[in-house]
Design an enzyme around this catalytic site. Structure first.
Site, PDB file in Angstrom:
ATOM      1  N   GLY A 180       0.830  -1.205   0.000  1.00  0.00           N
ATOM      2  CA  GLY A 180       0.000   0.000   0.000  1.00  0.00           C
ATOM      3  C   GLY A 180       0.860   1.248   0.000  1.00  0.00           C
ATOM      4  N   GLU A 234     -18.920  17.933   1.678  1.00  0.00           N
ATOM      5  CA  GLU A 234     -18.145  18.543   0.591  1.00  0.00           C
ATOM      6  C   GLU A 234     -18.767  18.221  -0.767  1.00  0.00           C
ATOM      7  OE1 GLU A 234     -13.990  18.761   3.138  1.00  0.00           O
ATOM      8  OE2 GLU A 234     -14.221  17.125   1.719  1.00  0.00           O
ATOM      9  N   GLY A 243      -0.439   4.396   0.035  1.00  0.00           N
ATOM     10  CA  GLY A 243      -1.291   5.535   0.411  1.00  0.00           C
ATOM     11  C   GLY A 243      -0.510   6.394   1.395  1.00  0.00           C
ATOM     12  N   PHE A 244      -1.244   7.155   2.216  1.00  0.00           N
ATOM     13  CA  PHE A 244      -0.566   8.065   3.153  1.00  0.00           C
ATOM     14  C   PHE A 244       0.327   7.301   4.119  1.00  0.00           C
ATOM     15  CE2 PHE A 244      -4.133  10.698   1.779  1.00  0.00           C
ATOM     16  CZ  PHE A 244      -3.465  11.884   1.504  1.00  0.00           C
TER      17      PHE A 244
END
Ligand SMILES: Cc1cc2nc3c(=O)[nH]c(=O)nc-3n(C[C@H](O)[C@H](O)[C@H](O)COP(=O)(O)OP(=O)(O)OC[C@H]3O[C@@H](n4cnc5c(N)ncnc54)[C@H](O)[C@@H]3O)c2cc1C
Length: 429
Positions: free
Chosen positions: A12, A172, A14-15
Site C-alpha cells: 500500500g 463537501e 497511500g498516506f
C-alpha cells in the site's frame, strides 16, 4: 557498511505506506513497496474530481516517480491477495511471491453499505480516481439527460442529486454539486434551469459532521442550506434503487445517489489472521504490530488502536502518516540493535471541512474558525499537503480561476456510458 540483507515489504502506497517508505530513508534495508495502482492518491480532494473542479492528474502521482531517487526501493504494481506468516511471503494475484523479513500492511479502507452491497450500483462511493470520474460522469450525464427530457416528472428526477452521509465527504460533495448546479452550469443549458436542481444530503444521525463541535456543525448546516442543499438529519436510508432512495418514511425519486457513509477496512487483517473490530480493522498492539507477530506492522485506515489519549485514532490522513513514520523509526531502531517496544501516540492537529468555495469550518482544539477565513486556511493547508510544486500551482490556479470566473474546466464525461442515447430514459445512469 554491512551488506543489505533485511527485506522490508510495504503493501500500500497511500498516506501510511508512503510515509513509512519515506521514513525508512537511510535504513540498511532493501525495501519493496507494492500497490494495486501505479499512483499515490490525495483522497481529501477526490470530491473535486467527482464534481468537475480538478483533473485527475492534479491529485495523483506515480509511486515509481515519487521514489525514483531511492535506489534501495523497488516499486511493484500488483494486487496482494495473501500473506504466509510462517514462510514470510506476500502473495500476489498473478501468482508472484515476495519474501519479507519485516512486513508493513497499509492497504486502507473502502466505503461500506451496512450489509446492503446491492445498493452500490445505484449509490457509488468515492475512494479511487475511477470512482471520482464515474461520479463526475453520472452527475454531468444527469444534466444532459434532463436537457433532453420532456416529461417533467422524469426531468425532476434527473435534476435531483442525493448524497448519503453527513460526514466531511458528504458535506463537501453536496456543497460542490449545489454550486455546480446553482452557480456554474445555468448559462450552459437551454431547456432546463439547473438552478432548479435539488441537492439532498441525508444523514442518519442527529446532526451533520458529528466529529466537530455542535456550534461548527450547526454553522456548516446553515452554510449548506444557504448554498441550496436540502439537509435531512435523523433519517436512515432504507433502500437505494434505479428510481431513487427511500429514507425515513419518504421515497425520493432521484437519478443520482452518491454514497458517503460507512467504511470497511481492507482484507489485510484476514491475510495475517489478526483479530478485527466491527469494521474489519486489525486490532494492533501499542507499537502497531500484529499480536504475536512483531515482524508485521498494520497501519493507517486498515488498523485500529486506542492511541489518542485512550480513544481510537481517527481514520484520517495525518494519523496514517504519523503511523507510517512511527513504524519506520521502529524498524530503523531494530536494525540498529534497539529492540525496545515503542508505543505509538497520535497527535491530533485539527479537523477541517469545507462547504462550497466560500465557507469552511476548522477546529484546531485551541482555536476554531468558520466562514471565508476558514476556507482560505483550508485551501492553503490542502495546497501545502499536495506533492510537488507543479501540482500546487495547478490546483491553486484551478481554484483561482473558478473563484474569479465561476467556470469549471473539468466538465468531462469519460469512460463507458458516455452517450446519453445509450442510456434508456427512466433507467439508472
Ligand atoms: C473521499 C475521501 C475524502 C477524505 N478526506 C479527508 C480529509 O479531508 N482529511 C483527511 O485527513 N483525511 C481524509 N480522508 C481519509 C484519508 O484519505 C485516509 O484516512 C487515508 O488515505 C488513509 O491512509 P492509508 O494509507 O491507510 O490508506 P490509503 O491512502 O487508502 O492507501 C491504501 C493503499 O493501499 C493500496 N491497496 C489496497 N489494497 C491493496 C491490495 N490488495 N494490494 C495492493 N495494494 C493495495 C491502495 O491502492 C492504496 O494506494 C478522506 C478519504 C476519502 C475516501
Amino acid at each position: 557498511m554491512s551488506a543489505v540483507t533485511h527485506r522490508v515489504v510495504i503493501v500500500g502506497a497511500g498516506f501510511a505506506g508512503l510515509a513509512a517508505a519515506h521514513g525508512l530513508a537511510g535504513a540498511n534495508a532493501a525495501i519493496t513497496i507494492i500497490d494495486q495502482r501505479n499512483h499515490h492518491l490525495f483522497q481529501p480532494l477526490l470530491y473535486q474530481v467527482g464534481t468537475a473542479t480538478l483533473a485527475t492528474s492534479e491529485i495523483a502521482w506515480p509511486i515509481r516517480h515519487l521514489l525514483r531517487r531511492r535506489s534501495e526501493v523497488t516499486t511493484l504494481l500488483g494486487v496482494v491477495t495473501g500473506v504466509d506468516t510462517t514462510t514470510r511471503v506476500v502473495s500476489l494475484e498473478d501468482g508472484a511471491a515476495v519474501p519479507y523479513d519485516t512486513l508493513v500492511l497499509a492497504t486502507g479502507a473502502r466505503h461500506a453499505y451496512f450489509g446492503h452491497d446491492e445498493w452500490e450500483p445505484y449509490a457509488p462511493g468515492l475512494k479511487t480516481l475511477e470512482d471520482a470520474t464515474a461520479i463526475r460522469r453520472r452527475v454531468l450525464l444527469s444534466f444532459e439527460q434532463a436537457e433532453r427530457e420532456s416529461d417533467p416528472t422524469k426531468r425532476t428526477a434527473f435534476l435531483t442529486f442525493v448524497v448519503v452521509g453527513g460526514g466531511p465527504t458528504g458535506v463537501e460533495l453536496a456543497g460542490a454539486i449545489a454550486e455546480l448546479a446553482h452557480v456554474n452550469l445555468p448559462t450552459e443549458f437551454r431547456h432546463i434551469d439547473t438552478r432548479k436542481s435539488r441537492v439532498v444530503l441525508i444523514e442518519a444521525g442527529r446532526r451533520i459532521l458529528p466529529s466537530f463541535d455542535e456550534d461548527l456543525s450547526s454553522y456548516a448546516h446553515e452554510a449548506l442550506v444557504r448554498l441550496g442543499v436540502d439537509v435531512q438529519v435523523g433519517a436512515a436510508v432504507r433502500e437505494c434503487n434505479a428510481e431513487g432512495v427511500v429514507y425515513g418514511d419518504q421515497t425520493l425519486p432521484a437519478k443520482v445517489i452518491l454514497w458517503a457513509a460507512g467504511v470497511r477496512a481492507s482484507a489485510a487483517a484476514a491475510w495475517a489472521g489478526i483479530p478485527t473490530d466491527g469494521a474489519g480493522r486489525a486490532k494492533v498492539e501499542s507499537d502497531l504490530t500484529a499480536p504475536g507477530r512483531p515482524e508485521i506492522f498494520v497501519i493507517g485506515d486498515t488498523a485500529t488502536i486506542n492511541a489518542w489519549h485512550g480513544k481510537p485514532v481517527p481514520g484520517i490522513a495525518p494519523a496514517a502518516k504519523q503511523q507510517g513514520l512511527h513504524v519506520a523509526a521502529t524498524i530503523k531502531a531494530r536494525l540498529a540493535g534497539d529492540a525496545a517496544i515503542r508505543p505509538f501516540a497520535y497527535k491530533h492537529s485539527g479537523n477541517l471541512a469545507t462547504i462550497g468555495k466560500r465557507a469552511a469550518i476548522i477546529d484546531f482544539g485551541w482555536i476554531k474558525f468558520r466562514g471565508w477565513l476558514a476556507w482560505w486556511i483550508w485551501g492553503l493547508a490542502h495546497i501545502y499537503f499536495l506533492i510537488g510544486v507543479r501540482n500546487r500551482l495547478a490546483v491553486a490556479l484551478s481554484w483561482l480561476w473558478i473563484y474569479v470566473t465561476g467556470s469549471r474546466s473539468a466538465y468531462l464525461i469519460t469512460q463507458a456510458e458516455h452517450r446519453p442515447k445509450a442510456v434508456p430514459q427512466g433507467s439508472s445512469t
